[in-house]
Design an enzyme around this catalytic site. Structure first.
Site, PDB file in Angstrom:
ATOM      1  N   GLU A  84      12.942  37.631 -26.332  1.00 17.63           N
ATOM      2  CA  GLU A  84      13.434  37.349 -24.740  1.00 17.63           C
ATOM      3  C   GLU A  84      14.647  38.180 -24.491  1.00 17.63           C
ATOM      4  OE1 GLU A  84      12.220  32.789 -24.550  1.00 17.63           O
ATOM      5  OE2 GLU A  84      14.025  33.061 -25.452  1.00 17.63           O
ATOM      6  N   CYS A 105      16.222  36.030 -36.405  1.00 19.67           N
ATOM      7  CA  CYS A 105      17.437  36.516 -36.908  1.00 19.67           C
ATOM      8  C   CYS A 105      17.362  35.801 -38.492  1.00 19.67           C
ATOM      9  CB  CYS A 105      18.508  35.714 -36.133  1.00 19.67           C
ATOM     10  SG  CYS A 105      20.245  36.535 -36.998  1.00 19.67           S
ATOM     11  N   ASN A 293      25.437  25.413 -25.957  1.00 20.23           N
ATOM     12  CA  ASN A 293      24.021  25.165 -25.278  1.00 20.23           C
ATOM     13  C   ASN A 293      23.370  24.155 -26.172  1.00 20.23           C
ATOM     14  OD1 ASN A 293      25.139  26.884 -23.020  1.00 20.23           O
ATOM     15  ND2 ASN A 293      24.599  28.348 -24.486  1.00 20.23           N
ATOM     16  N   CYS A 335      23.119  31.610 -24.431  1.00 19.75           N
ATOM     17  CA  CYS A 335      23.226  31.894 -25.738  1.00 19.75           C
ATOM     18  C   CYS A 335      22.699  30.910 -26.639  1.00 19.75           C
ATOM     19  CB  CYS A 335      25.033  32.086 -26.087  1.00 19.75           C
ATOM     20  SG  CYS A 335      25.682  33.666 -25.239  1.00 19.75           S
TER      21      CYS A 335
HETATM   22  N1  SAH Z   1      23.857  37.262 -33.815  1.00 18.86           N
HETATM   23  C1  SAH Z   1      24.969  37.939 -32.936  1.00 18.86           C
HETATM   24  C2  SAH Z   1      24.500  38.051 -31.351  1.00 18.86           C
HETATM   25  C3  SAH Z   1      23.610  37.173 -30.848  1.00 18.86           C
HETATM   26  S1  SAH Z   1      24.018  35.470 -30.576  1.00 18.86           S
HETATM   27  C4  SAH Z   1      26.008  36.781 -33.143  1.00 18.86           C
HETATM   28  O1  SAH Z   1      25.927  35.901 -33.551  1.00 18.86           O
HETATM   29  O2  SAH Z   1      27.165  37.099 -32.444  1.00 18.86           O
HETATM   30  C5  SAH Z   1      25.221  35.670 -29.280  1.00 18.86           C
HETATM   31  C6  SAH Z   1      26.408  34.734 -29.161  1.00 18.86           C
HETATM   32  O3  SAH Z   1      25.910  33.252 -28.948  1.00 18.86           O
HETATM   33  C7  SAH Z   1      27.067  34.434 -30.472  1.00 18.86           C
HETATM   34  O4  SAH Z   1      28.354  34.265 -30.109  1.00 18.86           O
HETATM   35  C8  SAH Z   1      26.511  32.956 -30.970  1.00 18.86           C
HETATM   36  O5  SAH Z   1      27.535  32.571 -32.070  1.00 18.86           O
HETATM   37  C9  SAH Z   1      26.429  32.458 -29.776  1.00 18.86           C
HETATM   38  N2  SAH Z   1      25.716  30.987 -29.930  1.00 18.86           N
HETATM   39  C10 SAH Z   1      24.643  30.830 -30.962  1.00 18.86           C
HETATM   40  N3  SAH Z   1      24.000  29.605 -30.661  1.00 18.86           N
HETATM   41  C11 SAH Z   1      24.591  28.931 -29.400  1.00 18.86           C
HETATM   42  C12 SAH Z   1      24.532  27.897 -28.891  1.00 18.86           C
HETATM   43  N4  SAH Z   1      23.564  26.875 -29.076  1.00 18.86           N
HETATM   44  N5  SAH Z   1      25.405  27.628 -27.853  1.00 18.86           N
HETATM   45  C13 SAH Z   1      26.300  28.623 -27.603  1.00 18.86           C
HETATM   46  N6  SAH Z   1      26.402  29.793 -27.909  1.00 18.86           N
HETATM   47  C14 SAH Z   1      25.649  29.836 -29.322  1.00 18.86           C
HETATM   48 FE1  SF4 Z   2      21.573  35.034 -35.541  1.00 17.66          FE
HETATM   49 FE2  SF4 Z   2      23.631  35.218 -33.930  1.00 17.66          FE
HETATM   50 FE3  SF4 Z   2      22.029  33.166 -33.903  1.00 17.66          FE
HETATM   51 FE4  SF4 Z   2      23.770  33.546 -35.996  1.00 17.66          FE
HETATM   52  S1  SF4 Z   2      24.129  33.097 -33.717  1.00 17.66           S
HETATM   53  S2  SF4 Z   2      21.603  32.920 -36.111  1.00 17.66           S
HETATM   54  S3  SF4 Z   2      23.785  35.701 -36.291  1.00 17.66           S
HETATM   55  S4  SF4 Z   2      21.648  35.306 -33.628  1.00 17.66           S
END
Ligand code: SAH
Ligand code: SF4
Length: 344
Positions: A84, A105, A293, A335
């Protein structure tokens, strides 16, 4: 999987280096849209390379949020896997692309839908590069939408630094062939220390903005929600952050810590005080508070008053803290909601 340029080299072994620059220019010019239209290339060469894929991903489905400010594309890769990629209107009225770096991931963060998928594979350098091309073409073909792409954030599926070389390749192409500058690209990392270390001394790694997903400055709490955390992660990250800022920090270049607000897990006053102390021990770091989220993984978002109180606690201690506005959650494009389900 071989890259587009490797295939071209195989088909046209005597191709001169400057031809690759012409090809790159054409790849990023949405009006070109095919090998045959690269007028700067001799006709025979266009014929020779005609079988190479022009775009490494194709649109499977597109969804648009009710507010028209977020588009989510489900993109199909050559081997049939899906990723996506998201286009969001930003505060300046331009568009931000949220790109993926991996299919799934491996990091398994407890609140993240992508983590639940596990890792299927790294994206190739072309597949990362082409996500920006895909959205440039999309806006070109739909002029009624309007606006330009001003930013790319590596915050889609996957841990970007776990796919270091391909990420670096794509970012260098974007910087060379689009109007994006270094401060228009943000890489978000869970805090993958070996690669964070590598980028400090890697002259080819572009000097883009970094965001680290911290989520807690209390070791046990972080470990509970970010399983890749380890005992001395926080002091090691602090040490890296100081060296990063000493090397790259200036008025335009700060470091961001991302912090997903999870009710009852990391959102009370003790958490805010620990975070402020941690950040103040480092320097020019901003905190970005992210509303959780929904992902059906047993967490609840912090209520608004809690988030505001948390932010105030940080600010009283001199920490700059912003709150991210939620976008695209009605189409699961926010996110942490990115996980490939055909129906989503
Ligand atoms: N793997 C990287 C980048 C992708 S995630 C990382 O973890 O930084 C991008 C952002 O979305 C990160 O800050 C992550 O912690 C956040 N994220 C993951 N799951 C989420 C959720 N359910 N609600 C809000 N943010 C979330
Ligand atoms: Fe991977 Fe980022 Fe999701 Fe953690 S928040 S599982 S590092 S994509």
């Amino acid at each position: 999987m071989r890259t587009r340029f490797e295939l071209i080299r195989e088909l046209a072994p005597s191709i001169e280096p400057f031809r690759f620059r012409q090809i790159d220019q054409a790849l990023f010019a949405p009006e070109c849209d095919g090998w045959n239209n690269i007028s700067s290339l001799p006709y025979e060469m266009r014929e020779l390379i005609a079988t190479v894929q022009w775009m490494s991903l194709s649109l499977e489905t597109m969804r648009k949020s009710a507010s028209n400010d977020t588009y989510k594309a489900l993109l199909k890769l050559e081997d049939g896997l899906l990723i996506e990629s998201v286009l969001m209107r930003n505060a300046r009225g331009s568009w931000t692309v949220c790109a993926s770096s991996q299919v799934g991931c491996a990091m398994g963060c407890a609140f993240c839908a992508t983590g639940r998928m596990g890792l299927k594979r790294n994206l190739t350098s072309d597949e990362i590069t082409d996500q920006l091309r895909f959205w440039l073409y999309f806006l070109f073909k739909n002029p009624e939408i309007g606006g330009r792409i001003s930013n790319v954030v590596m915050m889609g599926m996957g841990e970007p630094l776990a796919n270091y070389d391909n990420l670096k390749y794509a970012m260098n192409k974007w910087l060379a062939y689009t109007e994006l500058g270094h401060t228009n690209i943000t890489v978000s990392s869970v805090g993958f220390l070996p690669r964070l270390e590598q980028m400090l001394s890697d002259m080819e790694f572009p000097h883009i903005r970094m965001a680290i997903s911290l989520h807690s400055a209390i070791p046990e709490t972080r470990k509970a929600i970010v399983p890749t955390s380890f005992d001395d992660f926080l002091p090691k990250l602090a040490d890296w952050s100081k060296r990063y800022l000493a090397k790259f920090g200036n008025r335009r270049h700060h470091l961001t810590f991302e912090y997903v607000m999870l009710s009852g897990i990391n959102d009370n006053n003790t958490d805010a005080i620990a975070l402020a102390k941690y950040v103040n021990g480092i320097g020019n770091v901003r905190v970005n508070l992210i509303p959780y989220n929904f992902t059906d993984m047993g967490f609840e978002k912090s209520v608004n008053e809690r988030v505001i109180k948390f932010q105030k606690t940080l600010e009283r201690r001199g920490v700059i803290a912003t709150r991210r506005r939620p976008m695209g959650d009605d189409i699961s494009a926010a996110c942490g909601q990115l996980a490939v389900k055909k129906t989503s």
